[in-house]
Write an enzyme that holds these catalytic residues in place. Structure first.
Site, PDB file in Angstrom:
ATOM      1  N   CYS A  57       0.800  -1.223   0.000  1.00  0.00           N
ATOM      2  CA  CYS A  57       0.000   0.000   0.000  1.00  0.00           C
ATOM      3  C   CYS A  57       0.836   1.279   0.000  1.00  0.00           C
ATOM      4  O   CYS A  57       0.466   2.264  -0.630  1.00  0.00           O
ATOM      5  CB  CYS A  57      -0.920  -0.003   1.213  1.00  0.00           C
ATOM      6  N   HIS A  66      -3.270   6.452   3.881  1.00  0.00           N
ATOM      7  CA  HIS A  66      -1.865   6.501   4.299  1.00  0.00           C
ATOM      8  C   HIS A  66      -1.247   7.820   3.839  1.00  0.00           C
ATOM      9  O   HIS A  66      -1.514   8.283   2.734  1.00  0.00           O
ATOM     10  CB  HIS A  66      -1.071   5.370   3.638  1.00  0.00           C
TER      11      HIS A  66
END
Lengths: 348, 348
Positions: free
Chosen positions: A138, A253
């Site tokens: 990710c 994120h």
């Protein structure tokens, strides 16, 4: 119309891990992007067998992975964890399905391409020897999408990354635990709440430790960013070093990225290079608020970048602040874009 | 016994900003450390005038700063914000009090020493020309305490810092707003809650923007770390570059610090050098959990450091993960340690 049962050019697909956070996001994206499929089968652990989920308005019963016949599908998305992929992805590939694997299990396998379509779609020109295409971690995906044009124009000398990673990286149970632990801490400041997913508690805390510890002293999560960036960018000696930190954010994120180049970086040219990238939103009004944060990015399917600064005392060095939806950009969307590319190229 | 009314060697002190988060922490530390004083006066904005606070078991009425007579004290701690310091610290100094200022107002003034006692206590050998000693910014203090021995042994070539700064950096109202906004977000995931102290909301979010924006594109908070580190370490050309980020932590700043040295760094020697520092806790068992976090550090008066790693592909580069109580290490404790040093040296 994404569900096209009579179109034999549309693939038959299976979603392994359909009930998880990435699986659910993938279903939503298949609907949103009208991904064409002839048949869809939802697969999960035996625990979820028999549950039903809607895709494009039709009910689907969840099958158990250990009895599923992968010869009935052309394409299988795996997002049920490394252990499931390690065991079942090779089985699925042997049965003839092309696997798009969201986990860490095969990313560094030389017979498995590791793909971010905006960066190295050419790796999808032929069917991989392993029968598996790996989806990167990710945190790696948004990073390499921004590094590519910088390497091309200025030459990457060094990349130093500190991450701010959300609870949803641990799936539904991660965000649920963050909520529960936060409620506990609001009621009693010293109460850590549950600590099954995150230890110590993530509530009002930051944890500089994700995944397992390696002999080098770096964590696996930190090593992934180095190794995967090198493989995707095809830069074997690229110097990427990272500290990976979990923060009490639900989803999205962030990364503070320090980049040193071989050539002097002109800020306006850097902004223009980033603006030219597909599916990237550049936040660059010089005013407070002109920066992305996990809770304020509007287009969740874009990589967001802001705080673009060239160092006043090192004109080869620059900072980027990057925010990306880890369930979409960092997982389900990248996987689906791999599938779209495979279909477009006829590689399936 | 800290309150020693008949000891003429003990200073008469004033605490300006006594009712704020740093002021309250300072009162607690004066008690805990049995700092000897002959007389203490609590001072705050006119809004808090007349409130009473206990110090060492005795009640004290809060005076208003605009009518306070600083000629009645030997030492005045200022922690009521830059505007108050800019206006009243020179007045206090002119009236004969030696000022220890917690704000940004005079830190870069050449007539004002900027002091971290563990690093440059010698700057306190004589009374400063301005009558003011400046306390550095909360993020600078733990950083320079760890950089000092690294510069001495290996030579600092470059320092790249990403911060994870707590809500208490904005005082009581910062932590209160974090709590309130978090409650709102738990009730309704999309609700940002109040945004007076932090905008966008800090609840389940990270904000890569602290203090004001400068023409360079860096924030004042980021520039402080550069300029203050250079001044305290007396390294005029030190290359420090920073991204400062607010995180939803109540108290305790963290920093991911990448350091490049002139010489190759031996990890065991680095750990030993950090272990030798006063009031520093080194977390170095190679096991999960062997790292500091804001909610788990035991000794709040220590700087905590962990995740000590030398880069496998750059033996001159190393990472530190640093956690320190920003109200103590980053403000009140450092100020009180300046006062202790002034008393010990007879500089008052």
């Amino acid at each position: 119309m994404p569900y096209t049962p009579h179109d034999t050019t549309a693939p038959r697909i299976a979603l392994v891990g359909a009930t998880g956070a990435v699986g659910e996001t993938l279903i939503g994206l298949i609907e949103d992007r009208a991904f064409r499929y002839r048949e869809i089968q939802l697969v999960a652990s035996p625990r979820s067998q028999g549950r039903t989920l809607r895709v494009d308005g039709r009910e689907h019963r969840v099958s158990a992975v250990d009895t599923f016949d992968f010869s009935t599908v052309d394409l299988a998305f795996f997002s049920a964890g490394s252990d499931v992929s390690r065991k079942w992805a090779p089985v699925a590939a042997a049965q003839g399905a092309l696997v798009i694997d969201n986990t860490n299990a095969f990313r560094m396998d030389p017979d498995t391409p590791l793909v971010v379509p905006q960066v190295n779609a050419d790796a999808l020109a032929t069917r991989p020897a392993s029968g598996i295409v790996a989806n990167p971690n990710c945190s790696t995906i948004p990073l390499v999408r921004l590094l590519r044009p910088i390497e091309d124009r200025w030459g990457l000398s060094k990349v130093v990354v500190s991450t701010y990673q959300a609870a949803s990286g641990r799936g539904h149970s991660g965000t649920a635990e963050l909520h529960e632990a936060t409620r506990a801490a609001l009621a009693n400041p010293a109460d850590p709440g549950p600590q099954a997913e995150f230890a110590p508690t993530l509530a009002f805390n930051v944890i500089p430790f994700i995944d397992e510890l390696l002999d080098s002293g770096f964590t696996m999560e930190e090593q992934k960013m180095l190794q995967e960036s090198r493989k995707i960018l095809a830069l074997r000696h690229l110097d990427v070093t990272t500290t990976c930190v979990r923060v009490p954010v639900r989803n999205g994120h962030s990364e503070a990225v320090w980049i040193e180049c071989h050539d002097v970086v002109d800020r306006a040219e850097l902004v223009a290079a980033l603006c030219a990238l597909p599916e990237v939103t550049v936040h660059d009004r010089d005013a407070p608020g002109a920066f992305p944060t996990p809770r304020t990015i509007a287009e969740a399917n874009d990589v967001h970048v802001g705080r673009i600064r060239v160092s006043p005392h090192n004109p080869r060095g620059c900072w980027l602040w990057v925010v990306a939806d880890n369930l979409r950009i960092g997982a389900a969307l990248n996987a689906l874009q791999i599938a779209e590319e495979l279909v477009a190229r006829g590689t399936l």
